[in-house]
Write an enzyme that holds these catalytic residues in place. Structure first.
Site, PDB file in Angstrom:
ATOM      1  N   CYS A   2      16.116   3.592 -30.001  1.00 52.86           N
ATOM      2  CA  CYS A   2      15.186   4.591 -30.530  1.00 52.86           C
ATOM      3  C   CYS A   2      13.777   4.176 -30.146  1.00 52.86           C
ATOM      4  O   CYS A   2      13.535   3.035 -29.787  1.00 52.86           O
ATOM      5  CB  CYS A   2      15.198   4.612 -32.051  1.00 52.86           C
ATOM      6  SG  CYS A   2      16.790   4.947 -32.768  1.00 52.86           S
ATOM      7  N   ARG A  16       9.519  10.044 -33.753  1.00 52.26           N
ATOM      8  CA  ARG A  16      10.455   9.148 -33.078  1.00 52.26           C
ATOM      9  C   ARG A  16      11.494   9.927 -32.272  1.00 52.26           C
ATOM     10  O   ARG A  16      11.720  11.115 -32.510  1.00 52.26           O
ATOM     11  CB  ARG A  16      11.136   8.298 -34.122  1.00 52.26           C
ATOM     12  CG  ARG A  16      11.996   9.083 -35.144  1.00 52.26           C
ATOM     13  CD  ARG A  16      13.494   8.987 -34.937  1.00 52.26           C
ATOM     14  NE  ARG A  16      14.039   7.686 -34.816  1.00 52.26           N
ATOM     15  CZ  ARG A  16      14.396   6.899 -35.848  1.00 52.26           C
ATOM     16  NH1 ARG A  16      14.261   7.345 -37.077  1.00 52.26           N
ATOM     17  NH2 ARG A  16      14.903   5.732 -35.628  1.00 52.26           N
ATOM     18  N   ASN A  79      17.093   0.693 -34.882  1.00 55.85           N
ATOM     19  CA  ASN A  79      18.120  -0.325 -34.740  1.00 55.85           C
ATOM     20  C   ASN A  79      17.533  -1.675 -34.338  1.00 55.85           C
ATOM     21  O   ASN A  79      16.642  -1.747 -33.478  1.00 55.85           O
ATOM     22  CB  ASN A  79      19.101   0.120 -33.648  1.00 55.85           C
ATOM     23  CG  ASN A  79      20.504   0.182 -34.170  1.00 55.85           C
ATOM     24  OD1 ASN A  79      20.720   0.512 -35.335  1.00 55.85           O
ATOM     25  ND2 ASN A  79      21.461  -0.152 -33.318  1.00 55.85           N
TER      26      ASN A  79
HETATM   27  C1  LIG Z   1      21.748   4.344 -35.614  1.00 57.37           C
HETATM   28  C2  LIG Z   1      20.283   4.715 -35.842  1.00 57.37           C
HETATM   29  C3  LIG Z   1      19.436   3.965 -34.864  1.00 57.37           C
HETATM   30  C4  LIG Z   1      19.650   4.520 -33.496  1.00 57.37           C
HETATM   31  C5  LIG Z   1      19.836   3.417 -32.541  1.00 57.37           C
HETATM   32  O1  LIG Z   1      18.981   2.585 -32.373  1.00 57.37           O
HETATM   33  N1  LIG Z   1      20.996   3.434 -31.881  1.00 57.37           N
HETATM   34  C6  LIG Z   1      21.284   2.468 -30.860  1.00 57.37           C
HETATM   35  C7  LIG Z   1      22.719   2.010 -30.959  1.00 57.37           C
HETATM   36  S1  LIG Z   1      22.825   0.476 -30.110  1.00 57.37           S
HETATM   37  O2  LIG Z   1      22.325  -0.562 -31.017  1.00 57.37           O
HETATM   38  O3  LIG Z   1      22.000   0.586 -28.907  1.00 57.37           O
HETATM   39  O4  LIG Z   1      24.254   0.306 -29.799  1.00 57.37           O
HETATM   40  C8  LIG Z   1      19.832   4.376 -37.274  1.00 57.37           C
HETATM   41  C9  LIG Z   1      18.348   4.761 -37.511  1.00 57.37           C
HETATM   42  C10 LIG Z   1      18.233   5.083 -39.013  1.00 57.37           C
HETATM   43  C11 LIG Z   1      19.588   4.718 -39.574  1.00 57.37           C
HETATM   44  C12 LIG Z   1      20.030   5.321 -40.927  1.00 57.37           C
HETATM   45  C13 LIG Z   1      18.988   4.980 -42.008  1.00 57.37           C
HETATM   46  C14 LIG Z   1      19.433   5.505 -43.379  1.00 57.37           C
HETATM   47  C15 LIG Z   1      20.825   4.951 -43.765  1.00 57.37           C
HETATM   48  C16 LIG Z   1      20.744   3.467 -44.099  1.00 57.37           C
HETATM   49  C17 LIG Z   1      22.107   2.945 -44.580  1.00 57.37           C
HETATM   50  O5  LIG Z   1      22.000   1.572 -44.860  1.00 57.37           O
HETATM   51  C18 LIG Z   1      23.127   3.160 -43.492  1.00 57.37           C
HETATM   52  C19 LIG Z   1      23.236   4.604 -43.095  1.00 57.37           C
HETATM   53  C20 LIG Z   1      21.882   5.253 -42.685  1.00 57.37           C
HETATM   54  C21 LIG Z   1      22.141   6.764 -42.658  1.00 57.37           C
HETATM   55  C22 LIG Z   1      21.391   4.747 -41.308  1.00 57.37           C
HETATM   56  C23 LIG Z   1      22.410   5.052 -40.180  1.00 57.37           C
HETATM   57  C24 LIG Z   1      21.926   4.539 -38.789  1.00 57.37           C
HETATM   58  O6  LIG Z   1      21.905   3.156 -38.769  1.00 57.37           O
HETATM   59  C25 LIG Z   1      20.528   5.075 -38.439  1.00 57.37           C
HETATM   60  C26 LIG Z   1      20.653   6.567 -38.191  1.00 57.37           C
END
Ligand SMILES: C[C@H](CCC(=O)NCCS(=O)(=O)O)[C@H]1CC[C@H]2[C@@H]3CC[C@@H]4C[C@H](O)CC[C@]4(C)[C@H]3C[C@H](O)[C@]12C
Length: 324
Positions: A2, A16, A79
């Site tokens: 992100c 973002r 992340n």
């Molecule tokens: C995955 C996303 C980041 C995107 C990213 O960077 N993807 C790279 C993947 S890779 O690393 O490259 O393989 C992140 C960003 C914000 C996050 C939410 C925050 C609220 C909530 C917190 C809770 O505790 C758990 C569930 C929850 C819904 C979270 C889910 C997920 O974690 C979200 C969507």
């Protein structure tokens, strides 16, 4: 992966890209001023600042990915795999569960300075929200119109770093991202004469040669450099719609097209949505991968002295303006 950005122009903007290979049921969510929060540390708040942002609602709770409150303070979670460390709870009042951090700060703080004070002895803990939503390894950018802060909870404790660039991506830890920018100090929107030889007449055969060496790949360090460079060189127009348009172009410089980032098993990471909150007015603009038309939800258009979450499903259908 992100990318989050804080941008000052006619107004202050914060937003973002969310890059992932699957999508949650996220939507734009407004939390009004009297929605009750019962934090894990025992603190309950029923009167607080209102906020707007992107969230999943689960069990009537707003799990925010990024949000802005009615005072113009914003936070985004990104992340931070392998580095984020959340401590086990010891039932002390300075604890905040990782999924609570965004509402915890936005209900109570107006500025980055207030966030620094609030987090002085804080511990981010590992209580999960639910079995359906276990913890994610995150770090956060907090911004107001004057400054930004990076929050990283590592094995060695909680770090609050001043963020002078107003950009956050993913790994490595923030001090390394900032240091790496030194390697790009030669970049320029201007094409200068060659500096290393007076005898070789190296031709500037193209515009834009001052930017050669700017990374264009999607790794987190490369996106950090590219987003910083694009943001720093970006013109502002002192006209809100034009500045919002600039903001989406900065995010566009690091967006992910389906196909470019293979994460295995025929899954590809792509930019699920891009957002830009006008923090001066509380208007949350977004576009999605399939719909590049801008949509906006206005905090100011709702009555906020209420208790119930308001949600606005994303408009994801491709929208075309037919001219004839
Ligand atoms: C995955 C996303 C980041 C995107 C990213 O960077 N993807 C790279 C993947 S890779 O690393 O490259 O393989 C992140 C960003 C914000 C996050 C939410 C925050 C609220 C909530 C917190 C809770 O505790 C758990 C569930 C929850 C819904 C979270 C889910 C997920 O974690 C979200 C969507």
């Amino acid at each position: 992966m992100c990318t989050a950005i804080s941008f000052n122009a006619s107004h202050h903007f914060f937003g973002r890209n969310l890059d992932l290979d699957y999508t949650f049921n996220q939507e734009v969510v407004i939390t009004p001023k009297n929605y009750p929060f019962n934090f894990k540390n025992g603190q309950s708040i029923t009167q607080h600042y209102a906020m707007i942002g992107m969230a999943v609602i689960s069990n009537d709770y707003p799990l925010y990915f990024d949000a802005t409150n009615d005072q113009g303070l914003s936070v985004a979670g990104l992340n931070y795999p392998k580095n984020a460390y959340y401590a086990p709870s010891t039932n002390t009042p300075n604890e905040i569960a990782s999924f609570e951090l965004i509402p915890y700060l936005l209900t109570q703080c107006k500025t980055v300075e207030e966030v620094k004070t609030k987090l002085k002895n804080a511990i981010i803990t590992n209580q999960p929200f639910s079995p359906e939503f276990p913890n994610s390894p995150l770090h956060w950018m907090v911004s107001d119109k004057d400054s930004s802060l990076t929050i990283e909870s590592d094995k060695d404790g909680l770090h609050l770093y001043n963020n002078p660039v107003g950009v956050l991506t993913n790994n490595p830890p923030f001090p390394m991202q900032l240091f790496n920018l030194n390697n790009y100090r030669h970049l320029s929107p201007k094409t200068y004469d060659t500096l290393f030889s007076e005898t070789l007449h190296l031709d500037s055969y193209s515009n834009g040669m001052g930017g050669m060496g700017l990374p264009g790949d999607l790794s987190s360090m490369s996106r950090f450099v590219r987003a910083c460079y694009t943001k720093e060189t970006c013109l502002t127009f002192q006209c809100v719609p034009k500045d919002i348009n600039q903001f989406f172009h900065i995010l566009g410089s690091v967006e992910q097209t389906k196909g470019l980032c293979d994460v295995g098993e025929e899954h590809y990471e792509y930019t699920i949505y891009s957002s830009c909150c006008d923090t001066t007015t509380g208007s949350y603009y977004y576009k999605t991968y399939d719909n590049s038309q801008l949509n906006v939800v206005h905090l100011a258009n709702e009555s906020l002295d209420t208790q119930t979450l308001l949600s606005y499903p994303l408009v994801t259908e491709t929208s075309v303006h037919h001219v004839n």
